[in-house]
Design an enzyme around this catalytic site. Structure first.
Site, PDB file in Angstrom:
ATOM      1  N   HIS A  38       0.818  -1.220   0.000  1.00 58.07           N
ATOM      2  CA  HIS A  38       0.000   0.000   0.000  1.00 58.07           C
ATOM      3  C   HIS A  38       0.849   1.265   0.000  1.00 58.07           C
ATOM      4  O   HIS A  38       0.349   2.337  -0.312  1.00 58.07           O
ATOM      5  CB  HIS A  38      -1.048  -0.021   1.118  1.00 58.07           C
ATOM      6  CG  HIS A  38      -0.560   0.286   2.499  1.00 58.07           C
ATOM      7  ND1 HIS A  38      -0.259  -0.689   3.424  1.00 58.07           N
ATOM      8  CD2 HIS A  38      -0.341   1.456   3.117  1.00 58.07           C
ATOM      9  CE1 HIS A  38       0.124  -0.118   4.544  1.00 58.07           C
ATOM     10  NE2 HIS A  38       0.085   1.183   4.387  1.00 58.07           N
ATOM     11  N   ASP A  84       1.162  -7.701   2.246  1.00 58.56           N
ATOM     12  CA  ASP A  84       1.298  -6.257   1.982  1.00 58.56           C
ATOM     13  C   ASP A  84       2.762  -5.816   1.810  1.00 58.56           C
ATOM     14  O   ASP A  84       3.316  -5.147   2.676  1.00 58.56           O
ATOM     15  CB  ASP A  84       0.627  -5.502   3.138  1.00 58.56           C
ATOM     16  CG  ASP A  84       0.311  -4.062   2.776  1.00 58.56           C
ATOM     17  OD1 ASP A  84       0.899  -3.549   1.807  1.00 58.56           O
ATOM     18  OD2 ASP A  84      -0.511  -3.452   3.473  1.00 58.56           O
ATOM     19  N   SER A 124       3.969   2.246   8.375  1.00 59.88           N
ATOM     20  CA  SER A 124       3.785   1.218   7.370  1.00 59.88           C
ATOM     21  C   SER A 124       5.071   1.018   6.597  1.00 59.88           C
ATOM     22  O   SER A 124       5.707   1.982   6.187  1.00 59.88           O
ATOM     23  CB  SER A 124       2.685   1.609   6.401  1.00 59.88           C
ATOM     24  OG  SER A 124       1.479   1.196   6.937  1.00 59.88           O
TER      25      SER A 124
HETATM   26  N1  ARG Z   1      -4.645   0.479   7.412  1.00 63.21           N
HETATM   27  C1  ARG Z   1      -3.332   0.477   6.853  1.00 63.21           C
HETATM   28  C2  ARG Z   1      -2.683   1.872   6.999  1.00 63.21           C
HETATM   29  O1  ARG Z   1      -3.232   2.699   7.658  1.00 63.21           O
HETATM   30  C3  ARG Z   1      -3.323  -0.038   5.453  1.00 63.21           C
HETATM   31  C4  ARG Z   1      -3.994   0.802   4.443  1.00 63.21           C
HETATM   32  C5  ARG Z   1      -4.002   0.317   3.038  1.00 63.21           C
HETATM   33  N2  ARG Z   1      -5.048  -0.639   2.770  1.00 63.21           N
HETATM   34  C6  ARG Z   1      -6.304  -0.349   2.360  1.00 63.21           C
HETATM   35  N3  ARG Z   1      -7.152  -1.319   2.228  1.00 63.21           N
HETATM   36  N4  ARG Z   1      -6.739   0.873   2.093  1.00 63.21           N
HETATM   37  O2  ARG Z   1      -2.073   2.429   6.139  1.00 63.21           O
HETATM   38  N1  ASP Z   2      -1.246   1.374   7.864  1.00 64.58           N
HETATM   39  C1  ASP Z   2      -0.558   2.474   8.516  1.00 64.58           C
HETATM   40  C2  ASP Z   2       0.472   3.158   7.612  1.00 64.58           C
HETATM   41  O1  ASP Z   2       0.285   3.250   6.429  1.00 64.58           O
HETATM   42  C3  ASP Z   2       0.030   2.042   9.802  1.00 64.58           C
HETATM   43  C4  ASP Z   2      -0.886   2.276  10.955  1.00 64.58           C
HETATM   44  O2  ASP Z   2      -1.620   3.268  10.939  1.00 64.58           O
HETATM   45  O3  ASP Z   2      -0.830   1.482  11.881  1.00 64.58           O
HETATM   46  O4  ASP Z   2       1.427   3.723   8.060  1.00 64.58           O
END
Ligand code: ARG
Ligand code: ASP
Length: 706
Positions: free
Chosen positions: A85, A221, A640
């Site tokens: 991502h 990921d 991330s």
């Molecule tokens: N929650 C994770 C972060 O905050 C992954 C985000 C990417 N994935 C998604 N399905 N949008 O970045």
């Molecule tokens: N998924 C998040 C990021 O892109 C990480 C988090 O918020 O825990 O940095």
């Protein structure tokens, strides 16, 4: 009195002002202070192995990836690992319906096939330094905030210029503890970064937005890039003559994996936390702003998702923006729930009560919380307008483009016209002149504002929803924004005439009304005054708390600087009668498989490897193929892609998310619920090697079997 007693009792029972054992994102340069605790928790290496300026240390392998993620070197030829991502927008950018790397994955089998990514940078920290004294030189207690800011700004310029003089480094100076302390980061910024590999979406984004922010998780990921430099191993703009970078340090990868209870630490770039804010902030975010943001994003997501289901072209078109919109949308839901469950507002109030008691006889701290409340009262009066502007007014491309015209109208800079022209050309190439999706988003977000009393300017003409809706559709149809010929005609007029024509455009008119309603009069000023005051009061408040608890180690809020968080691999109990174990396996992917649900489609080749249990040396002793694991490391957005390291400082995972029940950890950390989610490095290697057949990439890495 009864209320007060209840609050104090609550405070004693709930989270204290001081940090929990696993809470915190620590400054690498000062990690010596945490070393004993980290070693007690199981770490075998030293703080100096992690951060050292005299010889290569782990920090030389950790990178700020782009502007908001982390990455790490895993080979002596500049190979970088980060999340799927985090590389997403670059993968999308290089994808077409014919060469759909997003859907099918991409693997460079030779160096020549690695794809340049203009605009992408990675940043390595060369060294950091406490520059509080230099930055605050000339600042005095009683001076105005404005004067203070000017002095600080000038000092920062001078200090950074001096530090980087005669080098190719770039310096950044950031405030810590709301400006009680300043650190300088001297960085090396690499500008030729190429895409090397990415799994197909149904591996790299397996579970999609359904599983996002949740455990159990089975998302592969990760994506891979390579840093290129000039002949002297220094950053350079893209050139085909550039060569792979030879890093001072790259991470060793452990194939041993992790077990429940193992020590781990996360080394990366957490973006923003607000650990020390008062109850007003928590209440405003959780109970007022989040619900509005969520509702407005639901409107957008419904339309985009429906369009994306219709064709591959639409899916590619919207994929990147939807990922961003959906990510915040879901996180805020978890955050508000978490705050409610923890009685976050009451908890903060109880802590504040303790502070008030302590500060009673200390004139410099006595009134700080009263002033804070008064400023929050001011902020509350205008804060939702701010939210509506960002989440509703600016939700459609239509209004974002109207904003550009609005700026041209107010500003005589001809560059704005040139960029509007270029942008519109690109827009008409990528999107239809008449985009039903964008029109629906525009109409429904404005309608929502109107229904909730945040578009009173529309009341003059209308009384029913249907009338408002009809007008909004008319605005969309009549504006020059969706008519390339008319738009070009206006943009090529002489300035005065152009301004007049822009002023009569219905899109610009409604945008101006919305803008004036949200920001007009003294609203913008009130918003920023209250905010500035709150920042200043926080500086005093946190200083006070540090005196109140002199024996505690207060970690500074995340601010997109390099940090270390440490904890243990550990499952948790999300609700009654349910326990989540600490790691997931490929078997879970097959359990979730559902060909009818986009997020749960499984690659046939992956299934085949699973059926044959062809896991190579990436399986656990039990013969399972691990996919992801959770641990108690305190992380946030920006972390991330961060390397997750074991007690010996070897790479065991790539951080990518947090568990739903703990998403409030930017404001309140609860060790019972807060878990970071990491991709098990063995699954990553399995995908590269076994699934994609890109063994040459694994061969570049340094694997440690035992
Ligand atoms: N929650 C994770 C972060 O905050 C992954 C985000 C990417 N994935 C998604 N399905 N949008 O970045
Ligand atoms: N998924 C998040 C990021 O892109 C990480 C988090 O918020 O825990 O940095």
């Amino acid at each position: 009195m009864k209320r007060l007693l209840a609050l104090i009792a609550a405070a004693l029972m709930m989270a204290p002002t001081v940090c929990h054992a696993d809470e915190g994102m620590w400054i690498p340069m000062l990690l010596g202070r945490n070393q004993a605790a980290m070693q007690k928790a199981g770490m075998h290496i030293t703080a100096q192995d992690i951060y050292d300026i005299n010889k290569a240390s782990l920090k030389d392998a950790v990178l700020l990836f782009g502007g908001g993620c982390t990455g790490e070197f895993v080979s002596d030829e500049g190979l970088v690992l980060t999340n799927h991502h985090c590389g997403y927008s670059y993968i999308v950018k290089h994808s077409t319906v014919e060469h759909d790397y997003l859907t099918n994955g991409f693997w460079a089998m030779t160096r020549e096939q690695e794809i340049p990514c203009p605009g992408l940078t990675v940043t390595r920290l060369v060294y950091m330094q406490d520059v509080t004294k230099e930055v605050l030189d000339g600042v005095t207690e009683g001076m105005s905030e404005g004067d203070r800011e000017t002095i600080i700004e000038n000092n920062i310029k001078a200090v950074s210029a001096k530090a980087t003089e005669g080098t190719h480094y770039k310096a950044v100076i950031k405030p810590f503890y709301y400006g009680n302390q300043y650190f300088m980061y001297v960085n090396e910024v690499f500008t030729d970064v190429r895409l090397v590999g990415a799994p197909p979406s149904n591996i790299g984004k397996f579970g999609g937005d359904t599983d996002n922010w949740m455990w159990p998780r089975h998302t592969g990921d990760f994506s891979m890039f390579r840093v290129y430099v000039d002949g002297s191993n220094k950053p350079a703009a893209y050139s085909k003559d550039n060569v792979p970078y030879r890093p001072l340090k790259h991470l060793e990868i452990s194939l041993k994996g992790v077990d429940e209870g193992d020590f781990t630490f996360v080394f990366g770039y957490p973006g923003t936390t607000r650990r020390y804010v008062t109850h007003d902030y928590v209440d405003l975010a959780a109970n007022q702003e989040n619900p509005v943001r969520i509702a407005l994003r639901t409107i957008r997501l419904d339309h985009y998702n429906a369009a994306m289901r219709q064709s591959a072209a639409q899916r590619l078109k919207y994929a990147s923006r939807v990922a961003g919109i959906a990510n915040g949308w879901k996180k805020w839901q978890g955050e508000s729930l978490g705050i409610e469950r923890l009685h976050g507002v009451e908890q903060k109030m109880a802590q504040e009560e303790q502070f008030r008691q302590w500060a009673k006889d200390k004139p410099q701290y006595r009134d700080v919380l009263d002033s804070m409340e008064a400023n929050y009262a001011q902020l509350r009066e205008v804060s939702l307008e701010w939210t509506y502007f960002n989440e509703a007014v600016m939700a459609s491309d239509f209004m974002q483009r109207a904003y550009r015209l609005f700026r041209i109208q107010r500003n005589s800079d001809t560059a704005l016209v040139t960029s509007m022209r270029a942008d519109s050309e690109k827009y008409f190439e990528d999107f239809d002149q008449h985009s039903p999706v964008d029109e629906a988003i525009f109409v429904e977000t404005f309608l929502y504002m109107w229904e909730h009393g945040y578009a009173p300017y529309m009341n003059l003409k209308h009384s029913t929803d249907a009338e408002v809706e009809a007008t909004l559709h008319k605005v969309y149809a009549k504006s020059i924004l969706n008519n390339p010929k008319k738009l070009e005609k206006v943009l090529s007029m002489k300035r005065e005439k152009m301004i007049h024509a822009i002023g009569t455009d219905p899109a610009v008119q409604i945008f101006s009304q919305a803008y004036n309603y949200c920001y007009g009069g003294d609203k913008r000023q009130r918003h920023s005054t209250a905010n500035d005051n709150i920042q200043r009061l926080m500086r005093t408040y946190i200083k006070g708390m540090m005196e109140q608890y002199p024996d505690s180690n207060f970690f500074p809020d995340a601010n997109l600087t390099l940090r270390v968080a440490y904890g243990h691999v550990e499952g948790f109990k999300p609700k009654d009668a349910t326990y989540y174990t600490a790691y997931s396996t490929i078997d879970g992917i097959m359990e979730k498989e559902n060909p009818d649900v986009y997020d749960y489609r499984v690659e046939p080749r992956l299934k085949e490897l699973w059926q044959k249990k062809d896991y190579g040396h990436y399986a656990t002793k039990k013969g399972e193929l691990p996919v992801a694991f959770i641990a108690t490391n305190h992380t946030t957005g920006g972390n991330s892609g961060s390397p997750v390291l074991n007690a010996d400082g070897q790479l065991v995972g790539i951080n990518f998310d947090r568990c739903w029940e703990g998403t409030m950890s930017d404001l309140l950390f609860d060790p019972a619920y807060c878990r970071n989610i990491s991709l098990d490095i063995r699954y990553c290697l399995f995908i590269i090697d076994k699934y994609a057949g890109a063994r040459h990439l694994v061969d570049e890495m340094t694997l440690v079997e035992q």
